[in-house]
Each structure stands twice: as structure tokens, then as C-alpha cells.
Design a protein around this motif. Structure first.
Motif, PDB file in Angstrom:
ATOM      1  N   LEU A 153       1.353  -1.241  -0.272  1.00 38.43           N
ATOM      2  CA  LEU A 153      -0.150  -0.345  -0.166  1.00 38.43           C
ATOM      3  C   LEU A 153       1.028   1.056   0.198  1.00 38.43           C
ATOM      4  N   LEU A 154       2.237   1.193   0.627  1.00 46.87           N
ATOM      5  CA  LEU A 154       3.299   2.685  -0.015  1.00 46.87           C
ATOM      6  C   LEU A 154       3.698   2.333  -0.534  1.00 46.87           C
ATOM      7  N   MET A 170       2.238   1.489  -3.526  1.00 46.57           N
ATOM      8  CA  MET A 170       1.431   2.375  -4.413  1.00 46.57           C
ATOM      9  C   MET A 170       0.867   3.934  -3.944  1.00 46.57           C
ATOM     10  N   GLN A 171       1.020   4.411  -3.152  1.00 50.07           N
ATOM     11  CA  GLN A 171       1.060   5.388  -2.583  1.00 50.07           C
ATOM     12  C   GLN A 171       1.649   6.399  -2.604  1.00 50.07           C
ATOM     13  N   LYS A 172       3.211   6.005  -3.968  1.00 52.85           N
ATOM     14  CA  LYS A 172       3.878   6.776  -3.640  1.00 52.85           C
ATOM     15  C   LYS A 172       4.286   6.679  -5.164  1.00 52.85           C
ATOM     16  N   VAL A 222      -2.505   1.691  -9.320  1.00 47.07           N
ATOM     17  CA  VAL A 222      -3.550   1.982  -8.484  1.00 47.07           C
ATOM     18  C   VAL A 222      -4.728   0.811  -8.508  1.00 47.07           C
ATOM     19  N   LEU A 274      -7.914  -1.874  -3.303  1.00 44.53           N
ATOM     20  CA  LEU A 274      -8.055  -1.269  -2.784  1.00 44.53           C
ATOM     21  C   LEU A 274      -9.851  -1.280  -2.185  1.00 44.53           C
TER      22      LEU A 274
END
Length: 321
Positions: free
Chosen positions: A237-238, A240-242, A247, A252
Motif C-alpha cells: 500500500l505504501l 501504491m501511495q508513492k 493503483v 483497495l
């Protein structure tokens, strides 16, 4: 520091005292062990470096009082209870000792504080401070020392009983610890319990220690696997956030659905439900206690009524005659 005793006292030690000291030491040692902070299994080189760099952990010492009776020259130690110890001042919590003494006196009015116990390989100089502090309760306290280290070659119990004697050393009178012999004394209930525990084995034929180790190993493996999967999901998830990975909305949604299943332990609704269940449980316990008391009272009233009727009949018959 210690020599053979010449007091002529006969000591009888009950197994319950040894079990209590062993349990006390095991609990304190397990609570003092540092928790493991490494998420993955360390390599052999890391383990060797850690063991060489970190100093060996000193085994904790536990303290408590031993209680029993003394009949003439025979001292019989029946039970024991734990005490609070301050390692900075090398003293016991006197208020806690007096409170425990008062409570045990209500349950065992014939038992008296005979001395105290601790753990270690041998008596230390600081132990005499505790020994002297207990002389206002018992003028000649007994010191029971349990050695928790395992020695496979030793056949005797790792328990030593010390007395204190006044010796003149270099022209100065000093109290020193002297070793005393003892025998193991058991009552019928203790004998049955110890025999049951000694012969207790699981149904599969293995030992109880093996079964417990396998159970704890399974729990450890499950928690370790859950921890690794949560870490993998968190790292994904980190990333994907960066923007390191594309995504995926479906993933999610699955993560969001998984988080919604977790119980909200700290919510206000949980506290209300918990208090309601807790009060209901207490109410049921109180009702059961009142019912038991009412049943006992009814039986007692019936006995009094029966005795009163018999007495009335005898009185009326004698008056009639």
C-alpha cells in the motif's frame, strides 16, 4: 559464609513450599524476559554477534515468607507467600508483609511466620539484612534457599535451609548462616496431588512438556505468518501511495472490506456492551449466591422447626401424664 548447624532443630519441609517458590520464580523470570523485536528470523551470524555483544542476563531473585508451626525442637514448614522487595535498599515492603500476615492469620490461625525464602546458588551478604529485619517477628527466622539452576548430575533437591548463629570472628560477634538438614514431610492431600501430577500424561503418549512446547510453537508460527502478511500488505500500500506500483481499485476495496471486519475495541458502543455484559454476569453471580444462602437458611429453619415440634410434643406429653 555458611557452616553446619548445631542447634539440634528438626526441620520438616512440605512440597507445597517448593512448588510455590518454583512458581514464583518462573513467573518473575518469564515477565522479565525482553520481548523479541525482530520481525524476521535472524541469521546464525546475527545471533552470534548479538550473544557476544550483549551481556548475559542475570537471573532474578524472588522473596517471600514461609509459615508453619514449631512443636518443641521440631519445625514444620507448611506454606509460603510472596513479598515485595526493593533492590535499591535491599529491604522488604513491611506494610505488605504485615497485611499478608494478617490475612493468613485469619485463614490459618495456628500458623506462624517461621522465616523467609529466596532463590540463588548460595546465601549472599545482603541476605543478612533481610534476615535481621525479620527478627522482630521471629527471633530465630529460617532461611529457605532454592537454587533454580538445573544440574542433571545432582540427585538431591536444590533446596537449602539456613539458620543464623552468633559467632565471634576476629573478636567481633557476628551473625552467620549455617546449613541445617531437613526432611520432606507430606500429608495425604499433598501426596495424592503430587502423585497425580507426576503421572499426568497426555492421551497421545507424549509428555506434557512436549505437548505444551508444540502448542506454543504452533501459536508462534501462526502469529509470525500473520505479522509477515500484514507487513507485506502494508509495504504494498505504501508503494501504491508513492506511485511505484499502479493503483488497483479492486485490491483497495478488498483491503477496505478487511479493515471494516476488525472489531472496534475502543469504540463507545463496545464499552457500553461490555459493561452491560459484565453487570449481567455479576447479577447472575449475586442471584446464585442469594439462592444458595436462602436454601441454606430454609434448611436451617426446617431443622429448628423439627426440633421445636419434638420438644413441644415431649412437654405436652409430660404435662398430660
Amino acid at each position: 559464609m555458611a557452616s553446619s548447624s548445631s542447634s539440634g532443630l528438626t526441620f520438616k519441609l512440605h512440597p507445597l513450599v517448593i512448588v510455590n517458590i518454583s512458581d514464583h520464580y518462573t513467573r518473575i523470570k518469564s515477565q522479565s524476559l525482553p520481548p523479541s523485536t525482530t520481525p524476521h528470523a535472524p541469521s546464525a551470524s546475527n545471533v552470534a554477534d548479538a550473544e557476544s555483544s550483549s551481556p548475559p542476563q542475570q537471573s532474578p531473585r524472588v522473596f517471600g515468607c514461609v509459615i508453619g508451626v514449631q512443636r518443641g525442637r521440631t519445625v514444620e514448614i507448611f506454606n509460603s507467600f510472596e513479598l515485595l522487595f526493593d533492590p535499591l535498599t535491599h529491604s522488604l515492603d513491611r506494610a505488605f508483609l504485615e497485611k499478608k500476615q494478617e490475612l493468613y492469620k485469619k485463614v490459618f490461625p495456628n500458623f506462624y511466620i517461621l522465616g523467609w525464602y529466596s532463590t540463588g546458588s548460595d546465601a549472599q551478604e545482603s541476605d543478612m539484612l533481610i534476615h535481621r529485619a525479620l527478627m522482630d517477628i521471629n527471633e530465630s527466622p529460617v532461611f529457605v534457599l532454592l537454587n533454580p539452576s538445573i544440574n542433571p548430575a545432582q540427585k538431591d533437591l536444590p533446596v537449602t535451609i539456613f539458620e543464623s548463629e552468633l559467632h565471634v570472628i576476629d573478636g567481633i560477634p557476628q551473625l552467620i548462616f549455617v546449613r541445617s538438614g531437613y526432611t520432606i514431610e507430606t500429608v495425604e492431600a499433598e501426596r495424592i496431588s503430587i502423585d497425580h501430577v507426576a503421572h499426568l500424561k497426555p492421551s497421545d503418549g507424549g509428555s506434557a512438556a512436549t505437548q505444551l512446547a508444540a502448542h506454543l510453537t504452533g501459536i508462534h508460527s501462526a502469529i509470525k505468518m500473520l505479522n509477515s502478511r500484514i507487513r507485506g500488505l502494508h509495504h504494498y500500500l505504501l508503494a501504491m501511495q508513492k506511485g511505484d506500483v499502479p493503483v488497483e481499485n479492486s485490491l483497495l476495496r478488498q483491503v477496505s472490506s478487511l479493515l471494516r471486519r476488525l472489531p472496534a475495541i475502543e469504540s463507545e458502543k463496545f464499552q457500553d456492551d461490555f459493561l452491560m455484559e459484565y453487570n449481567d454476569t455479576l447479577l447472575i453471580s449475586y442471584l446464585a449466591m442469594f439462592t444458595n444462602c436462602s436454601s441454606t437458611m430454609n434448611e436451617l429453619v426446617d431443622k429448628f422447626n423439627t426440633a421445636y415440634d419434638r420438644q413441644s410434643r415431649r412437654g405436652g406429653r409430660s404435662a398430660f401424664i
